[in-house]
Design a protein around this motif. Structure first.
Motif, PDB file in Angstrom:
ATOM      1  N   GLY A 192       1.155   7.131   3.992  1.00 47.96           N
ATOM      2  CA  GLY A 192       2.061   8.272   3.904  1.00 47.96           C
ATOM      3  C   GLY A 192       2.716   8.382   2.549  1.00 47.96           C
ATOM      4  O   GLY A 192       2.856   9.485   1.994  1.00 47.96           O
ATOM      5  N   ALA A 193       3.125   7.249   1.990  1.00 43.77           N
ATOM      6  CA  ALA A 193       3.788   7.262   0.683  1.00 43.77           C
ATOM      7  C   ALA A 193       2.807   7.582  -0.438  1.00 43.77           C
ATOM      8  O   ALA A 193       3.109   8.384  -1.346  1.00 43.77           O
ATOM      9  N   SER A 248       1.615  11.348  -0.262  1.00 36.65           N
ATOM     10  CA  SER A 248       2.648  12.338   0.049  1.00 36.65           C
ATOM     11  C   SER A 248       2.562  13.580  -0.827  1.00 36.65           C
ATOM     12  O   SER A 248       2.878  14.685  -0.383  1.00 36.65           O
ATOM     13  N   GLU A 249       2.139  13.411  -2.065  1.00 33.55           N
ATOM     14  CA  GLU A 249       2.024  14.577  -2.952  1.00 33.55           C
ATOM     15  C   GLU A 249       0.705  15.305  -2.745  1.00 33.55           C
ATOM     16  O   GLU A 249       0.645  16.537  -2.802  1.00 33.55           O
ATOM     17  N   SER A 276       0.892  16.529   1.641  1.00 35.65           N
ATOM     18  CA  SER A 276       2.282  16.316   2.066  1.00 35.65           C
ATOM     19  C   SER A 276       2.452  16.397   3.583  1.00 35.65           C
ATOM     20  O   SER A 276       3.106  15.536   4.181  1.00 35.65           O
ATOM     21  N   ALA A 336       0.284  13.538   5.425  1.00 30.38           N
ATOM     22  CA  ALA A 336       0.804  12.218   5.065  1.00 30.38           C
ATOM     23  C   ALA A 336       2.147  11.963   5.727  1.00 30.38           C
ATOM     24  O   ALA A 336       2.406  10.871   6.250  1.00 30.38           O
ATOM     25  N   GLY A 337       3.015  12.959   5.714  1.00 29.51           N
ATOM     26  CA  GLY A 337       4.315  12.799   6.349  1.00 29.51           C
ATOM     27  C   GLY A 337       4.197  12.599   7.840  1.00 29.51           C
ATOM     28  O   GLY A 337       4.918  11.790   8.440  1.00 29.51           O
ATOM     29  N   ALA A 374       3.001   8.979   8.485  1.00 31.38           N
ATOM     30  CA  ALA A 374       4.072   8.004   8.291  1.00 31.38           C
ATOM     31  C   ALA A 374       5.061   8.037   9.449  1.00 31.38           C
ATOM     32  O   ALA A 374       5.622   7.009   9.826  1.00 31.38           O
ATOM     33  N   ASN A 411      -1.546  19.516  10.127  1.00 27.20           N
ATOM     34  CA  ASN A 411      -1.569  18.126   9.651  1.00 27.20           C
ATOM     35  C   ASN A 411      -2.944  17.475   9.808  1.00 27.20           C
ATOM     36  O   ASN A 411      -3.074  16.254   9.877  1.00 27.20           O
TER      37      ASN A 411
END
Length: 571
Positions: free
Chosen positions: A262-263, A266-267, A270, A273-274, A277, A290
């Protein structure tokens, strides 16, 4: 209770024959009372259930078998004057646990490969196979699926068992194992265990401790000594006879891995990944904001494996286990190989599949497996045994049990539950649905009205021998194989929906006569050795504008054919 008329007629007879000695008269009365024949209809009332000493305020039987056992006691009280060859058709209430329709998936049912790769495949199949299914429908599905790799760790008892079984073959090795409780892995040492010898030991332990499901994989961990204490693992698969070493290193993504993915992404991604996480799974539902494609998943897998195996070299293989979400959470396994510094799909890895049977319920518009209670759950709810034996108790305790698990439930939210229920003689798995209403989960019990015929054999009341049979998915296939040429349109509809179309005027309509042919075809297959005179009541799914059921009675005549019973047969 219903013998006033019979007794009145007897006493009229006494008046007419008043010159007979009184002793003879009484004997005659007793004989006539015991020989009265009649065919009666009787519906149990609340006082009848109380008479049978059922639990307080319980006005239904737990099972039909319980009704068969207890109702004769009641009939002897209600009809003391009825004798041999009398019959009573008794209507009563019975707790009707949810009926699970069984279906075995065929080769033609799978989307591409001959297995379902995950829950999303299963949900897609059930949506197509049961397009008219209503909320609360349960299906017991037998199918092939990717074998989830299970973990197994050697403990002291396993090492001791290996020593007992192999001490005559490997005395030095087992002697060292008996002393230290591990595998000696220093080559050149006289107690050294090779990979082949360890696999032999693993077979001894797993064959003793596991069921041996063909295709099932295990990642077996065990203590070793190679100059320092440590652990190793070996992935094995059961081939039907023994466990063989397969695949690469087994690794299951942890919560830390999902957080790392996720980290790191994230870019780039987004939303996905979020979501990963937050929920520690990958959303693979197509159309979702997603959604994770396979290319995106490979990026995530690379991040996790590079972090956990920094010293891996090209050619190293891994079997990665990860969680996905598509209307529900399920587990997948992906075979990967390191090529040119990146992990890619290992196309040479054979997919391991096993045949399983699981129950799925349609609730809240989605097919999912019901919550299944574990032994600890019963203990948490204060049960002395890992089951329930009282419907009111299970309704209260399960409602309380579910509330903290679904803190954000909205009005009308449904939860299917599987639990063990003890009916007084045996414990069986039962299914129920809880609906969130007015701030709490309410159990939706089902009490059905049933009828059984009882006959008097001159000594006692006994149930008749009618077999009541409910059609399942495979039964419709039997009928299709016999009648597909004769009724192609009707059979096509039946195979698609697993029911009979009863809408007159529709091209797929099944008439009464056609249904008789269908049930005759089925009984010829499932009951070829039935005795002459054996009656069946067959219950099957129909569609007449709504999903419901019908029943049809057939009996085997002297020619061996299944026919609709005549009035004479039914007496």
């Amino acid at each position: 209770m219903k013998n006033t008329f019979y007794l009145l007629m007897l006493f009229i007879g006494i008046a007419i024959t008043g010159c007979e000695p009184m002793e003879d008269i009484h004997d005659d009365i007793d004989e006539k009372i015991s020989n009265i024949q009649a065919a009666e209809q009787y519906t149990l009332q609340e006082e009848d259930y109380e008479f049978l000493d059922l639990p307080e305020d319980q006005y239904e039987f737990d099972t039909e078998d319980e009704a068969r056992e207890l109702i004769p006691v009641l009939l002897s009280e209600v009809y003391p004057a009825l004798g041999e060859n009398s019959s009573v058709n008794v209507t009563f209430n019975v707790f009707d646990s949810i009926r699970v329709e069984e279906y075995m998936v065929t080769a033609d049912d799978y989307p591409s490969e001959d297995y379902f790769s995950g829950l999303d495949d299963i949900q897609d199949f059930l949506d197509v196979k049961f397009p008219r299914a209503e909320e609360g429908k349960f299906v017991g599905l037998t199918y092939n699926t990717v074998a989830n790799e299970e973990s197994f760790t050697f403990n002291d008892s396993h090492f001791n068992f290996v020593v007992e079984e192999l001490e005559d073959i490997y005395p030095a090795q087992t002697g060292n194992m008996n002393q230290h409780g591990n595998f000696e892995r220093r080559e050149g040492n006289n107690a050294y265990w090779s990979n082949e010898m360890i696999l032999e030991a693993i077979n001894i332990v797993l064959l003793e401790n596991q069921e041996g499901v063909e295709g099932q994989k295990y990642n077996v961990s065990y203590d070793i000594y190679n100059g320092n204490p440590g652990t190793e693992s070996m992935t094995v698969q059961f081939n039907g006879n023994a466990y063989v070493s397969v695949g690469g290193t087994a690794y299951e993504l942890t919560t830390d891995d999902y957080d790392l993915v996720g980290a790191e992404l994230s870019e780039t991604y987004s939303g996905p990944a979020g979501n990963t996480a937050q929920y520690h799974s990958f959303d693979v539902g197509e159309g979702s904001d997603n959604f994770w494609s396979m290319d995106m998943l490979l990026e995530a897998f690379n991040i996790a494996l590079m972090e956990n195996y920094p010293d891996a070299v090209d050619g190293d293989k891994f079997e990665l286990t990860y969680d996905v979400y598509s209307g529900g959470v399920s587990t997948r396994v992906q075979a990967l190989v390191l090529e040119n510094g990146s992990y890619v799909v290992d196309t040479e890895a054979a997919v391991s599949t096993i045949e399983v049977t699981n129950v799925f319920a349609l609730t809240n518009g989605t097919w999912a497996m019901p919550i299944t209670l574990e032994e600890d759950d019963y203990t948490e709810m204060g049960q002395s045994y890992p089951n329930f034996d009282d419907e009111e108790e299970l309704a209260y305790k399960l409602s309380t049990f579910l509330e903290p698990q679904f803190p954000y439930a909205v009005e009308g939210f449904m939860v299917p539950v599987a639990f063990d229920f003890y009916n007084g003689t045996s414990t069986n798995t039962a299914y129920g649905i809880f609906v969130f209403e007015d701030g709490e989960f309410n159990y939706v019990p089902k009490v059905a009205e049933r009828s059984l015929q009882f006959g008097n054999n001159g000594t006692e009341w006994v149930p008749d021998n009618t077999i009541r049979y409910t059609l399942s998915g495979s039964d419709y296939g039997i009928i299709a194989s016999v009648l597909e040429d004769q009724y192609p349109t009707q059979v096509g509809s039946m195979e698609q929906y697993n029911n009979f179309d009863r809408r007159e005027g529709n091209s797929a309509f099944w008439s009464d006569e056609m249904l008789v042919e269908a049930m005759q075809a089925l009984l010829n297959e499932i009951a070829p050795d039935a005795e002459v005179g054996q009656p069946y009541v067959l219950t099957f799914d129909i569609y007449n504008g709504t999903n419901t059921t019908e029943s049809l009675s057939l009996i085997k005549d002297e020619s061996g054919a299944w026919v609709v019973p005549s009035d004479e047969d039914e007496e």
